[in-house]
Design an enzyme around this catalytic site. Sequence first.
Site, PDB file in Angstrom:
ATOM      1  CG  ASP A 269      -1.480   1.059   1.431  1.00 11.86           C
ATOM      2  OD1 ASP A 269      -2.503   1.479   0.565  1.00 11.86           O
ATOM      3  OD2 ASP A 269      -1.535   2.061   2.489  1.00 11.86           O
TER       4      ASP A 269
ATOM      5  CG  ASP B 287      -1.840   7.280   0.589  1.00  7.02           C
ATOM      6  OD1 ASP B 287      -0.913   8.159   0.044  1.00  7.02           O
ATOM      7  OD2 ASP B 287      -3.000   7.295   0.026  1.00  7.02           O
TER       8      ASP B 287
ATOM      9  N   GLY C 174      -7.553   3.721   3.303  1.00 11.41           N
ATOM     10  CA  GLY C 174      -7.777   2.580   2.268  1.00 11.41           C
ATOM     11  C   GLY C 174      -8.783   2.766   1.340  1.00 11.41           C
TER      12      GLY C 174
ATOM     13  NE  ARG D 157      -9.802  12.461  -4.396  1.00 11.50           N
ATOM     14  CZ  ARG D 157      -9.310  12.758  -5.597  1.00 11.50           C
ATOM     15  NH1 ARG D 157      -9.865  13.647  -6.262  1.00 11.50           N
ATOM     16  NH2 ARG D 157      -7.960  12.097  -6.096  1.00 11.50           N
TER      17      ARG D 157
ATOM     18  CB  SER E 249      -4.055   7.214  -3.537  1.00 14.89           C
ATOM     19  OG  SER E 249      -3.889   8.614  -4.029  1.00 14.89           O
TER      20      SER E 249
ATOM     21  CG  ASN F 136      -3.723  12.635  -5.529  1.00 16.33           C
ATOM     22  OD1 ASN F 136      -3.654  13.511  -6.598  1.00 16.33           O
ATOM     23  ND2 ASN F 136      -4.629  12.692  -4.630  1.00 16.33           N
TER      24      ASN F 136
ATOM     25  CG  ASP G  30      -1.865   2.343   6.453  1.00 16.27           C
ATOM     26  OD1 ASP G  30      -2.206   2.101   5.233  1.00 16.27           O
ATOM     27  OD2 ASP G  30      -1.943   3.669   6.817  1.00 16.27           O
TER      28      ASP G  30
HETATM   29  C1  BG6 Z   1      -5.822   5.703   0.028  1.00 19.32           C
HETATM   30  C2  BG6 Z   1      -5.845   6.277   1.484  1.00 19.32           C
HETATM   31  O1  BG6 Z   1      -4.592   5.469  -0.120  1.00 19.32           O
HETATM   32  O2  BG6 Z   1      -6.227   6.563  -0.803  1.00 19.32           O
HETATM   33  C3  BG6 Z   1      -7.342   6.924   1.496  1.00 19.32           C
HETATM   34  O3  BG6 Z   1      -5.390   5.445   2.253  1.00 19.32           O
HETATM   35  C4  BG6 Z   1      -7.778   7.724   0.415  1.00 19.32           C
HETATM   36  O4  BG6 Z   1      -7.244   7.620   2.918  1.00 19.32           O
HETATM   37  C5  BG6 Z   1      -7.658   7.091  -0.790  1.00 19.32           C
HETATM   38  O5  BG6 Z   1      -9.024   8.359   0.731  1.00 19.32           O
HETATM   39  C6  BG6 Z   1      -7.798   7.956  -2.073  1.00 19.32           C
HETATM   40  O6  BG6 Z   1      -6.867   8.919  -2.104  1.00 19.32           O
HETATM   41  P1  BG6 Z   1      -6.979  10.103  -3.400  1.00 19.32           P
HETATM   42  O7  BG6 Z   1      -5.598  10.402  -3.393  1.00 19.32           O
HETATM   43  O8  BG6 Z   1      -7.339   9.409  -4.714  1.00 19.32           O
HETATM   44  O9  BG6 Z   1      -7.782  10.995  -2.855  1.00 19.32           O
HETATM   45 MG    MG Z   2      -2.496   3.224   3.632  1.00 22.47          MG
END
Ligand code: BG6
Ligand code: MG
Length: 210
Positions: free
Chosen positions: A9, A11, A46, A49, A116, A118, A170
């Site tokens: 993972d 984040d 996890g 958004r 994510s 991002n 995590d």
């Molecule tokens: C996960 C995070 O990795 O990504 C979450 O643990 C988050 O908290 C999710 O909401 C989505 O992330 P992003 O960057 O697409 O908003």
């Molecule tokens: Mg995580």
Amino acid sequence: MKYGAVIFDLDGVICSTDEYHYRAWKVLADRLGIPFDRERNNLLRGVSRMESLEIILEKSEKRYTQAEKESLAAEKNELYRQLLGNMTPADLPEDVKRTLDALRAEGIPMAIGSSSKNTPYILERIGLGHFFDAVADGNMITRSKPDPEVFLKAAELLRRAPEECLVVEDARAGVEAARRGGFACAAIGDAKGDPRAQYHLEKLSDLLNL
Ligand code: BG6
Ligand code: MG
């Protein structure tokens, strides 16, 4: 390492962007007058958004339209991206760097499995833009953790069966996703005590003893 591949993972495992997610959501929740703290933030680990926003809005008395929700999610993402913009390779913790380098030296294939969207930007910022053998992220999936889709995608990209791979997580939702997908799981951080994980890590380099 007794596993044929490792799926990380992002984040809260590779870097502390979980803290930035918290800060960005906290600014938004405070502006809207919605109670939100670190404990509640753990429920967002996890999950996507939009699903994270829905969890935050559960504590709101006001009802929001779909268009308003989309604008709130975009506002949070902008705050979050501002924090990401300050990251540099120095934000890759030494213990994480050492672990990744040791696994690479052992020839273990490694992937990212993150909800994510991002992910590519973060990997670029911390100097891991070209490091992983495969990256499965929120841009490639339709169901976020606890659905195993992102880990199955990562395993497919690595050409490994789930039972050959170890997932590092995590998030409690991520531990459950690993279980549903048939992956062994090493839990760290907030998920460390989760009994559904096979291994419980104090720090990432504990992986090197498995
Ligand atoms: C996960 C995070 O990795 O990504 C979450 O643990 C988050 O908290 C999710 O909401 C989505 O992330 P992003 O960057 O697409 O908003
Ligand atoms: Mg995580």
